[in-house]
Design an enzyme around this catalytic site. Structure first.
Site, short mmCIF file in Angstrom:
data_model
loop_
_atom_site.label_atom_id
_atom_site.label_comp_id
_atom_site.label_asym_id
_atom_site.label_seq_id
_atom_site.Cartn_x
_atom_site.Cartn_y
_atom_site.Cartn_z
N HIS A 64 1.96 -6.91 0.88
CA HIS A 64 0.92 -5.88 0.79
C HIS A 64 1.04 -5.05 -0.49
CE1 HIS A 64 -0.84 -5.69 5.13
NE2 HIS A 64 -0.48 -6.91 4.82
N GLY A 70 -0.41 -5.80 -8.30
CA GLY A 70 0.87 -6.44 -8.59
C GLY A 70 2.04 -5.82 -7.84
N ASP A 72 4.54 -3.69 -7.77
CA ASP A 72 4.98 -2.54 -8.57
C ASP A 72 5.50 -1.40 -7.71
OD1 ASP A 72 2.67 -1.79 -7.32
OD2 ASP A 72 1.57 -1.24 -9.15
N SER A 74 4.02 0.33 -5.68
CA SER A 74 3.05 1.41 -5.49
C SER A 74 2.87 1.75 -4.01
CB SER A 74 1.69 1.04 -6.10
OG SER A 74 1.18 -0.14 -5.51
N GLU A 86 -1.37 4.33 -0.76
CA GLU A 86 -1.85 3.09 -0.14
C GLU A 86 -1.37 2.99 1.32
OE1 GLU A 86 -0.49 -0.12 -2.77
OE2 GLU A 86 -1.21 1.03 -4.49
N PRO A 161 -5.84 -9.34 2.66
CA PRO A 161 -6.60 -10.06 3.69
C PRO A 161 -6.57 -9.32 5.03
CG PRO A 161 -5.01 -11.51 2.61
CD PRO A 161 -4.73 -10.13 2.14
C1 NAG Z 1 -8.03 -5.26 5.43
C2 NAG Z 1 -8.50 -3.85 5.60
O1 NAG Z 1 -8.43 -3.27 6.66
N1 NAG Z 1 -8.90 -3.29 4.48
C3 NAG Z 1 -9.29 -1.91 4.41
C4 NAG Z 1 -8.31 -1.21 3.50
O2 NAG Z 1 -8.68 0.10 3.24
C5 NAG Z 1 -9.95 0.18 2.59
C6 NAG Z 1 -10.15 1.62 2.22
O3 NAG Z 1 -9.95 2.46 3.32
C7 NAG Z 1 -11.03 -0.36 3.54
O4 NAG Z 1 -12.29 -0.30 2.89
C8 NAG Z 1 -10.69 -1.81 3.86
O5 NAG Z 1 -11.60 -2.32 4.80
#
Ligand code: NAG
Ligand code: NAG
Ligand code: NAG
EC number: 1.11.1.7
Length: 192
Positions: A64, A70, A72, A74, A86, A161
């Protein structure tokens, strides 16, 4: 970090991601932190005694992290001034293993302070986890020398994904980062 380094970082993903090795090297820490692998392995072996799933969790965390700008580290950044983490995004709220990575970082800092990046620790921990979970002893040679990101890309987590994506979308998300169908099956089994 200057822009050239940033671009190199964005392009350079770990070996499971096809890997750009322009600046990375398996021998990067040979003189500055020769014991980094054994120290990390020791912590992971210990963690596995109380959590047999720790290896899978770390591989998923690495995946993830790598899917967004990349490998990194983050994903390790918490919300702060200028940082929209994130960690809080849907694909990442079930990510676990942060505390074991913290333990590895602390142990590595004790033997070679200020040398090994968090991004390299995550990459190394994922490789060791494959072997501890019954994979090959040395599943791939970890390339070192990654720099840690100073920013997160929360909206970029859309590149990860999702179980709700259709097949074509999942396939594209893997090919976007240079991964083929075999990689997709292996990582989906462990990670999504
Ligand atoms: C795979 C998934 O759930 N992606 C979500 C990740 O976060 C973004 C921003 O909140 C969502 O738009 C995605 O659907
Ligand atoms: C690295 O490991 C070796 C063998 O385990 C040990 O002798 C040495 O002291 C360690 N070096 C550091 C810097 O920890
Ligand atoms: C954030 O991630 C997305 C998806 O990977 C990417 O398209 C975008 O360029 C990234 N944004 C920044 C500022 O790096």
């Amino acid at each position: 970090m200057n822009s050239i380094q940033y671009i190199a970082l964005a392009l350079c993903t770990v070996s499971i991601f096809g890997g750009c090795n322009a600046q990375l090297s398996a021998t990067f820490y040979d003189s500055t932190c020769p014991n980094v692998s054994s120290v990390a392995r020791g912590i992971l072996v210990q963690a596995r005694q109380t959590d047999v799933r720790i290896g899978a969790k770390i591989i998923r965390l690495h995946f993830h992290d790598c899917m967004v700008n990349g490998c990194d580290a983050s994903l390790l950044l918490d919300d702060a001034e200028g940082i929209d983490s994130e960690k809080d995004e849907p694909p990442n709220t079930t990510i676990d293993g942060y505390s074991v990575l913290d333990d590895i970082k602390t142990a590595v800092e004790n033997v070679c302070p200020g040398v090994v990046s968090c991004a390299d620790i995550v990459a190394l921990a994922a490789q060791i986890s494959v072997s501890l979970d019954g994979g090959p002893t040395n599943p791939w040679e970890v390339q070192f020398g990654r720099r840690d990101s100073t920013t997160a890309n929360s909206t970029g987590t859309i590149a990860i994904p999702s179980p709700f994506d259709d097949f074509a979308t999942v396939r594209r998300k893997f090919t976007d980062v240079g991964l083929d169908a075999t990689d997709m099956v292996a990582l989906s089994g462990n990670c999504i």
